[in-house]
Design a protein around this motif. Structure first.
Motif, short mmCIF file in Angstrom:
data_model
loop_
_atom_site.label_atom_id
_atom_site.label_comp_id
_atom_site.label_asym_id
_atom_site.label_seq_id
_atom_site.Cartn_x
_atom_site.Cartn_y
_atom_site.Cartn_z
N LEU A 29 42.93 42.36 8.28
CA LEU A 29 44.04 41.43 8.19
C LEU A 29 43.60 39.99 8.46
CD1 LEU A 29 47.19 41.04 8.00
CD2 LEU A 29 47.15 41.20 10.48
N VAL A 30 42.83 39.80 9.51
CA VAL A 30 42.39 38.45 9.87
C VAL A 30 41.45 37.88 8.81
CG1 VAL A 30 41.02 37.15 11.56
CG2 VAL A 30 42.76 38.77 12.34
N VAL A 31 40.50 38.68 8.36
CA VAL A 31 39.56 38.20 7.34
C VAL A 31 40.30 37.94 6.03
CG1 VAL A 31 37.56 38.83 5.95
CG2 VAL A 31 37.55 39.24 8.40
N GLY A 32 41.22 38.81 5.66
CA GLY A 32 41.99 38.60 4.44
C GLY A 32 42.83 37.34 4.49
N LEU A 33 43.43 37.10 5.65
CA LEU A 33 44.22 35.88 5.81
C LEU A 33 43.35 34.63 5.72
CD1 LEU A 33 47.05 34.75 6.42
CD2 LEU A 33 46.43 34.84 8.84
N ALA A 34 42.18 34.67 6.36
CA ALA A 34 41.28 33.52 6.31
C ALA A 34 40.78 33.26 4.90
CB ALA A 34 40.11 33.74 7.27
N ILE A 35 40.42 34.31 4.19
CA ILE A 35 39.94 34.14 2.82
C ILE A 35 41.06 33.66 1.90
CG2 ILE A 35 38.98 35.37 0.83
CD1 ILE A 35 36.97 34.83 3.05
N SER A 36 42.26 34.17 2.08
CA SER A 36 43.40 33.71 1.27
C SER A 36 43.69 32.24 1.53
CB SER A 36 44.64 34.54 1.58
OG SER A 36 44.45 35.86 1.20
N GLN A 43 41.53 26.41 -4.33
CA GLN A 43 42.03 26.87 -5.63
C GLN A 43 41.01 27.71 -6.39
OE1 GLN A 43 43.61 23.52 -7.75
NE2 GLN A 43 45.31 23.27 -6.35
N ILE A 44 40.20 28.45 -5.66
CA ILE A 44 39.26 29.40 -6.27
C ILE A 44 39.95 30.76 -6.25
CG2 ILE A 44 37.02 30.54 -6.06
CD1 ILE A 44 36.02 28.07 -4.59
N GLN A 45 40.14 31.36 -7.40
CA GLN A 45 40.85 32.63 -7.48
C GLN A 45 39.93 33.76 -7.93
OE1 GLN A 45 43.88 32.98 -6.26
NE2 GLN A 45 43.85 30.80 -5.79
N GLU A 46 38.81 33.93 -7.29
CA GLU A 46 37.87 34.98 -7.61
C GLU A 46 38.19 36.22 -6.78
OE1 GLU A 46 34.94 37.00 -9.40
OE2 GLU A 46 35.51 34.95 -9.92
N MET A 47 38.34 37.37 -7.42
CA MET A 47 38.73 38.60 -6.73
C MET A 47 37.66 39.08 -5.76
SD MET A 47 41.79 39.36 -7.46
CE MET A 47 41.86 41.03 -6.87
N VAL A 52 34.61 41.28 -0.86
CA VAL A 52 33.30 41.45 -0.22
C VAL A 52 33.33 41.07 1.26
CG1 VAL A 52 30.89 40.71 -0.28
CG2 VAL A 52 32.07 41.25 -2.40
N PRO A 53 33.91 39.94 1.67
CA PRO A 53 33.95 39.64 3.10
C PRO A 53 34.76 40.66 3.91
CG PRO A 53 34.37 37.67 1.86
CD PRO A 53 34.39 38.79 0.89
N LYS A 54 35.83 41.19 3.31
CA LYS A 54 36.61 42.22 4.01
C LYS A 54 35.77 43.47 4.25
CE LYS A 54 41.18 41.33 2.25
NZ LYS A 54 42.30 41.89 1.52
N VAL A 55 35.04 43.89 3.25
CA VAL A 55 34.20 45.09 3.39
C VAL A 55 33.14 44.87 4.46
CG1 VAL A 55 32.51 46.54 2.19
CG2 VAL A 55 34.62 45.90 1.05
N ILE A 56 32.52 43.71 4.44
CA ILE A 56 31.50 43.41 5.44
C ILE A 56 32.11 43.36 6.84
CG2 ILE A 56 29.88 41.64 6.23
CD1 ILE A 56 29.40 41.03 3.23
#
Length: 93
Positions: A29-36, A43-47, A52-56
């Motif tokens: 959750l924290v990593v996803g929020l930071a990346i979002s 404005q980079i919308q790369e999936m 990758v950072p979440k998995v790591i």
């Protein structure tokens, strides 16, 4: 086995499931929020930038908390195995 014993086992099972999943879920959750936030600012919308950072981070969280998680699960399993004769005999213990 009576109703209160079944409810107690169910409650303990749900609590242990919540305790064991919390480190991984909070990390994701924290990593996803930071990346979002980073993606919305730049404005980079790369999936793959969010995946990758979440998995790591989840892998690191599992490495850090893995021993504690296994210890908790073994303790829970041992407690259930120790209670099994009493539950089968009809006493709550």
């Amino acid at each position: 086995m009576n109703t209160s014993a079944v409810l107690d086992i169910g409650l303990q099972s749900l609590l242990i499931a919540a305790k064991l999943s919390a480190p991984v879920l909070v990390t994701a959750l924290v990593v996803g929020l930071a990346i979002s936030l980073l993606q919305s600012i730049t404005q980079i919308q790369e999936m793959t930038l969010s995946f990758v950072p979440k998995v790591i981070a989840v892998a690191v969280a599992l490495l850090i908390c893995g021993n504690w998680m296994i210890t908790e699960m073994v303790g829970f399993t041992q407690d259930m195995m120790n209670r099994l004769p009493g539950l089968l005999a009809g006493t709550v213990g």
